[in-house]
Motif scaffolding. Structure first.
Motif, PDB file in Angstrom:
ATOM      1  N   ILE A  79       0.841  -1.211   0.000  1.00 23.43           N
ATOM      2  CA  ILE A  79       0.000   0.000   0.000  1.00 23.43           C
ATOM      3  C   ILE A  79       0.869   1.252   0.000  1.00 23.43           C
ATOM      4  O   ILE A  79       0.678   2.180  -0.800  1.00 23.43           O
ATOM      5  CB  ILE A  79      -0.944  -0.001   1.213  1.00 23.43           C
ATOM      6  N   LEU A  80       1.866   1.252   0.872  1.00 23.12           N
ATOM      7  CA  LEU A  80       2.742   2.423   0.944  1.00 23.12           C
ATOM      8  C   LEU A  80       3.525   2.604  -0.353  1.00 23.12           C
ATOM      9  O   LEU A  80       3.661   3.711  -0.869  1.00 23.12           O
ATOM     10  CB  LEU A  80       3.713   2.263   2.117  1.00 23.12           C
ATOM     11  N   GLY A  81       4.047   1.492  -0.865  1.00 21.60           N
ATOM     12  CA  GLY A  81       4.841   1.562  -2.084  1.00 21.60           C
ATOM     13  C   GLY A  81       4.029   2.100  -3.248  1.00 21.60           C
ATOM     14  O   GLY A  81       4.496   2.938  -4.027  1.00 21.60           O
ATOM     15  N   THR A  82       2.809   1.611  -3.354  1.00 27.05           N
ATOM     16  CA  THR A  82       1.939   2.072  -4.439  1.00 27.05           C
ATOM     17  C   THR A  82       1.675   3.575  -4.324  1.00 27.05           C
ATOM     18  O   THR A  82       1.731   4.307  -5.319  1.00 27.05           O
ATOM     19  CB  THR A  82       0.607   1.312  -4.406  1.00 27.05           C
ATOM     20  N   ALA A  86       2.720   6.392  -7.052  1.00 28.33           N
ATOM     21  CA  ALA A  86       1.705   7.222  -7.713  1.00 28.33           C
ATOM     22  C   ALA A  86       2.178   8.675  -7.733  1.00 28.33           C
ATOM     23  O   ALA A  86       2.063   9.367  -8.751  1.00 28.33           O
ATOM     24  CB  ALA A  86       0.371   7.102  -6.984  1.00 28.33           C
ATOM     25  N   VAL A  87       2.754   9.089  -6.615  1.00 24.97           N
ATOM     26  CA  VAL A  87       3.280  10.454  -6.545  1.00 24.97           C
ATOM     27  C   VAL A  87       4.445  10.627  -7.521  1.00 24.97           C
ATOM     28  O   VAL A  87       4.539  11.623  -8.239  1.00 24.97           O
ATOM     29  CB  VAL A  87       3.740  10.775  -5.099  1.00 24.97           C
ATOM     30  N   ALA A 212       3.352  -0.454  -9.866  1.00 26.45           N
ATOM     31  CA  ALA A 212       4.035  -0.591  -8.580  1.00 26.45           C
ATOM     32  C   ALA A 212       3.318  -1.596  -7.693  1.00 26.45           C
ATOM     33  O   ALA A 212       3.942  -2.417  -7.017  1.00 26.45           O
ATOM     34  CB  ALA A 212       4.107   0.771  -7.884  1.00 26.45           C
ATOM     35  N   PHE A 213       2.012  -1.551  -7.743  1.00 26.15           N
ATOM     36  CA  PHE A 213       1.212  -2.499  -6.976  1.00 26.15           C
ATOM     37  C   PHE A 213       1.561  -3.930  -7.378  1.00 26.15           C
ATOM     38  O   PHE A 213       1.794  -4.799  -6.527  1.00 26.15           O
ATOM     39  CB  PHE A 213      -0.271  -2.201  -7.220  1.00 26.15           C
ATOM     40  N   SER A 214       1.636  -4.145  -8.680  1.00 26.69           N
ATOM     41  CA  SER A 214       1.922  -5.504  -9.135  1.00 26.69           C
ATOM     42  C   SER A 214       3.325  -5.931  -8.742  1.00 26.69           C
ATOM     43  O   SER A 214       3.566  -7.087  -8.424  1.00 26.69           O
ATOM     44  CB  SER A 214       1.736  -5.606 -10.650  1.00 26.69           C
TER      45      SER A 214
END
Lengths: 299, 438, 355
Positions: A79-82, A86-87, A212-214
């Protein structure tokens, strides 16, 4: 050997898993191209960056905060990485990509190509050359007289969930409808008074976030290492070409096709697995260049 | 563009070396501004430095192995320079180049260090393809070549040049040593069939072929059911793992190295391959033990090339361990690749001392058939192909150890295979393989 | 809007500059040519070797620019033809010598002659499919074919030596000297460049340029666009093969990576740095790129980062490359600071010829 149900099942599972990673990556690529006409060569490299960042967050929580290598920690890290990526994606769009909208195609390609080199070396600078993965003690599952890694089910479920979420977003929400309209005609959308630049930033950031989520989801299965991005981006292009730029459904179908064909090829003709994929791409580009689900208009 | 490159003063080098345990080594050296070294004592009558080229990759599948090698060479050179350098008066200057694990880059870089830097000796490379590419050039330009990781048997046999000296057990020796262990296991367990899986490139094919041939010679009844090959950098092994299990073999042999080794073991373990099929003799070097300390399946039988824990009684090994830990941290025990590279530098020093000169032809003559002190004991170069007769392989069972923060091989059951038992039987056989250069 | 929808008004204008612009390629080439004669005078073999590298890769980049600058399409698989030329020569070498005997001068020349036809044949085969498309699709298809070619060479262990590559490509004794090989390469590359220049300035070349500017209109003139694209693609591949043929004996070995997309990237970078809109652009780019690489890799391993940033800056701020920037300044000087300073042409002087 192929007819053994256990083998077939395990092969399909592996193929679908590969399909999911291709889909998750290629959907962002396809969307970005569909809306903004920019082909982001560096998409897989940003995926890799997301993976490394998620890994570091995971290690920090697991080891640094002493919470151990658990699935929950991984979820938090993802969650944090995503969010971070995104930013980052938004930032890249605003600073670099935005300048390229009215440029010639080759220059757009070259800019993102340069990004591959830059981001790749930045990763090397920060994380070094060691590959990174996450170890969740997973017990293999016995199905149909063969062992499978139950994490594959997690991946397939995640991929389908994201696909469903994207579909819902594009079909049912207002923002999604605007995005779809922009794929067809951005002039009209602009004429309706909707701020195009925001849409572009949002779509780009969304694509990067999904990537990033993947990457995070795949950490327990696949070590992050320099060079993986390059293998992936070529296969992603294959998927987007076969499926059709701008079509999420096309990307999904093409991912499954490529993933499963590759997995089966390994059993039948291992040397030629990649060649088979390329041949499919070449065939599509010659016979139906706008892809299975793309629109001739966009071509 | 002048040929001079900024040198770091020794105080700066000290701080660089001390900081290496916490940061990426290469990053430190870049921050320090250069990758060459200065003599510790700058005397009024400055003697000619001894220039050494180091060709190892920082990118590519083998980068994590090469990292240890780079550190070792730098540390050894610094240590020798602390006494003024070779023969006390020729400080070693190391010029490092990244080969990117690409043969044409390696060829260009080796030409660069030879003609631009004027190196007399080249240490490297990681990949066998790169090693063979540079062999052409070092032979032509008459430069010494010390190999300490790239280990295809072609380097000392088919592609032989009298300027190459091999400090690492070659692939034939490695496969042979696995066979020694596997034959015992076959007898004990009554195994009948097996499958191989390997990286589809020179080293993988060479290693697999060596294993299959050696096993066929010692245990002809054992049947090879299938051989699987995957491309370098493969990320998704489920199809291969499935194929292995489908063949229902008694055991499987893997010719896999580098990053792919980690991916494969990770995925195979999660798919339960090791519960179903024995997997003896895959490469498990100290690098794997350190990097995969959490996940490496305990009880797995693996093969190492130069594990430090096998020679704790050797003074040189103790020296390397101490040096490495002092510079890189408490837990930083030198890997196989680091140890072999230490041996290369200190071996060079011994040859230079023996002949009392740094001149290349003299040193080459001194190395020919020489007996050197290494971290693995005394070892001699084979006359016909310059292969050092250090142990061909270390086969052991992965177990946790109270002494180290990572697993090692069980010292009770570990087998150390002698070079002479498994390398090309006679020098005549070797000469038949060697393609004499024009 | 189709991704190939260029009507000549979009973009930064560097392509438009080719029409009716005073040609600086001529003087640039003259300067380069004279300079090239004196390179071996520099101390040591090292610079001579660098010079040979610049020449060979410069030819490779110029052949790429036939497709990019003059035809307006970007090919990511051009290195496949460079590599095919290299392997054609290397395999002949191997057949002649078996790795053990020395190659005779006659055999050496035969081996060199073998490279370009192999490359041309490959380009013909690949081009047959690729010229049906343009723009992004052309780019991806060339990438796919390039990777396919790499993959075939990499896997065909028995014939090409696989990832080992082919070793022992030692030229005959006379050509082994760096200086001799340098002048030899200089001769061949100069001849090839002249030939390329004639082709580009011929009616054929003008048709290519009009295809780049407006494909549809060219078709209306009754010209078979596809055939012209295919011929150009094949010729460009042949020239890449010439460069490749020279490369193997120079480095004494060939490897499959010569066909990969990263090698293609080198040609693209060189062309971009020098300026794609100029015939001499890739040559200038080759000099800058090679020097830069030799210099930077001497003190850092982060060469990809360096070249990436440079490419980024060039694409964003100086897409016309070095020659483009110089040309802008010259034009600004000639016109006293009016009109042309930002790269948009005002009037056109056809008499000045194109680059």
């Amino acid at each position: 050997m192929l007819l053994d149900p256990g083998i077939l099942f395990a092969t399909l599972l592996g193929g679908l898993s590969r399909a999911m990673i291709l889909f998750l990556l290629a959907s962002g690529l396809s969307l970005t191209f569909g809306v903004m006409n920019i082909l982001n060569f560096a998409h897989a490299t940003l995926w890799l960056l997301g993976g490394y960042i998620t890994f570091s967050i995971f290690t920090f929580i697991a080891d640094g905060m002493g919470l151990g290598d658990t699935a929950l920690v991984l979820v938090a890290a993802i969650i944090l990485g995503t969010a971070i990526m995104a930013v980052v994606g938004y930032g890249i769009e605003r600073v670099l990509i935005r300048r390229m909208y009215d440029r010639e195609l080759p220059e757009q390609l070259l800019l993102t190509f340069a990004l591959i080199l830059i981001i790749g070396d930045l990763i090397r600078m920060v994380w070094g050359v060691e590959d990174r993965s996450v170890y969740l003690a997973i017990e293999p599952l016995e199905i149909l007289d063969t062992f499978v890694n139950p994490y594959y089910f997690v991946i397939i479920a995640t991929g389908c969930a994201v696909a469903a979420g994207l579909w819902w977003f594009l079909q049912k929400t207002r923002y999604g409808k605007i995005v779809r309209a922009a794929v067809h005609s951005r002039e009209m959308v602009g004429a309706l008074g909707i701020r195009i630049p925001l849409i572009y930033s949002g779509v780009f950031a969304l694509g990067i976030a999904i990537a990033a989520f993947s990457a995070g989801v795949f950490l327990p299965l696949m070590p992050m290492a320099l060079g993986v991005d390059i293998d992936l981006i070529v296969q992603c292009f294959a998927v987007v070409v076969i499926g059709g730029f701008g079509s999420i459904l096309g990307t999904f179908v093409a991912s499954v096709l490529v993933g499963v064909v590759y997995a089966i090829s390994i059993l039948v003709w291992p040397d030629g697995a990649l060649a088979v994929i390329f041949l499919i791409v070449i065939a599509v580009l010659i016979l139906r260049p706008w892809g299975l689900f793309g629109t001739e208009l966009r071509f | 563009m002048s040929g001079k490159r900024p040198h770091i003063s020794d105080s700066k080098w000290d701080s660089v070396l001390k900081s290496m345990d916490r940061r990426n080594f290469i990053l430190s050296t870049v921050a320090a501004g250069a990758l060459t070294m200065t003599p510790r004592f700058i005397r009024a009558d400055a003697h000619t430095p001894y220039k050494l080229g180091l060709l190892l990759p920082v990118t590519g599948t083998g980068a994590n192995y090469a990292d240890g090698g780079i550190k070792a060479v730098m540390n050894a050179a610094a240590d020798i320079n602390a006494n003024g350098g070779l023969l006390g008066k020729h400080p070693i200057e190391v010029s490092y180049r990244d080969t990117h694990t690409k043969p044409d880059v390696a060829a260009r870089e080796v030409r660069d260090v030879i003609s631009r830097e004027g190196v007399q000796t080249v240490v490297g490379t990681y990949s066998s393809a790169c090693a063979m590419a540079i062999q052409e050039i070092i032979h032509e330009r008459k430069i010494l070549h010390l190999a300490a990781t790239s280990n295809s048997s072609k380097i000392v046999n088919e592609n032989y040049t009298p300027y190459t000296y091999q400090f690492c057990p070659n692939s034939k020796m490695q496969s042979g040593s696995v066979v020694v262990a596997v034959v015992e296991m076959i007898k004990k367990n009554g195994w009948k069939t097996y499958v191989t899986i390997g990286q589809d490139y020179e080293w993988g094919r060479d290693t697999q072929k060596g294993f299959v041939n050696a096993l066929a010679a010692k245990s002809p009844d054992t049947e090879l059911k299938n051989d699987l090959w995957f491309k370098l950098g493969e990320t998704e092994f489920s199809s291969y793992i499935t194929a292995i299990m489908a063949a229902k073999p008694d055991f499987a042999y893997g010719a896999i190295a580098g990053k792919d080794n980690r991916t494969f073991i990770l995925q195979a373990q999660a798919m339960g391959l090791f519960k179903r099929v024995a997997y003896p003799g895959g490469l498990i070097s100290v690098t794997e033990m350190q990097q995969q300390k959490k996940s490496l399946p305990r009880g797995m039988i693996g093969l190492a090339r130069c594990p430090f824990f096998a020679h704790l009684d050797q003074p040189l090994m103790q020296k390397y361990i101490k040096m490495h830990r002092a510079k890189h941290g408490e837990d930083a025990y030198p890997t196989d690749w680091a140890c072999m590279h230490y041996d290369a530098i200190y071996g060079l020093e011994q040859a230079v001392n023996r002949v009392g000169s740094i001149e290349t032809e003299a040193v080459k003559g001194a190395l020919k058939g020489a007996t050197l002190e290494t971290c693995r004991g005394q070892a001699t170069f084979r006359e016909c192909n310059n292969q050092l007769n250090i142990p061909a392989g270390y086969v052991g069972k992965v177990v946790d150890s109270p002494d180290y923060p990572f697993p090692i091989y069980d010292l009770e059951t570990m087998i150390i295979v002698k070079a002479e038992d498994v390398w090309t039987p006679t020098c005549d056989d070797v000469r038949k393989l060697q393609k004499v250069r024009a | 809007m189709a991704s190939d929808g260029r009507d000549g008004h979009r973009g930064s204008g560097w392509l438009r500059r080719l029409i009716g612009r005073r040609d600086i390629s001529g003087p640039v080439f003259l300067a380069l040519g004279i300079g090239a004669l004196f390179v071996p005078l520099l101390p040591g073999e090292f610079w001579t070797d660098v010079g040979t590298e610049i020449l060979i890769l410069g030819l490779f980049a110029m052949s790429f620019n036939m497709i990019y600058g003059f035809m307006g399409q970007i090919s990511f698989g051009h290195a496949a033809f460079f590599g095919l030329g290299a392997y054609g020569t290397a395999i002949m070498f191997r057949e002649f010598t078996g790795g053990t005997v020395e190659i005779t001068t006659a055999q050496f020349f035969l081996a060199l002659l073998a490279g370009p036809p192999v490359a041309a044949a490959g380009a013909l085969a690949v081009g047959y499919f690729c010229v049906r498309l343009t723009g992004i699709y052309f780019a991806i298809l060339t990438l796919a074919f390039g990777e396919l070619a790499f993959y075939v060479v990499f896997s065909w262990y028995g014939f090409t030596g696989g990832d080992d590559g082919i070793q022992r490509l030692l030229p005959p004794p006379f050509f082994r000297e760096s200086i001799v090989y340098y002048y030899f390469t200089l001769t061949i590359v100069t001849a090839a460049a002249c030939l390329m220049g004639r082709i580009v300035r011929s009616p054929f070349g003008y048709v290519l340029r009009s295809m780049r500017e407006n494909k549809l209109r060219t078709q209306f003139l009754g010209i078979n666009v596809r055939r012209y694209m295919l011929v150009n693609f094949t010729i460009a591949g042949a020239f890449a093969g010439v460069a490749g043929a020279l490369w193997g004996p120079f480095t004494r070995s060939v490897s499959p990576l010569l066909l990969g997309w990263q090698e293609s990237g080198i040609a693209i970078f060189m062309t971009l740095i020098g300026g794609a809109g100029y015939f001499a652009g890739p040559a200038v780019g080759s000099i800058v790129y090679t020097f830069l690489q030799a210099y930077v890799t001497g003190f850092t391993v982060y060469w990809p980062l360096t070249i990436g940033v440079i490419i980024l800056l060039i694409v964003m701020f100086a897409p016309g490359g070095l020659l483009g920037a110089i040309d802008d300044r010259l034009l600004a000087r000639l016109r006293g600071g009016g009109g042309g300073a930002n790269g948009e042409t005002g009037s056109s002087t056809r008499g000045g010829g194109e680059s």
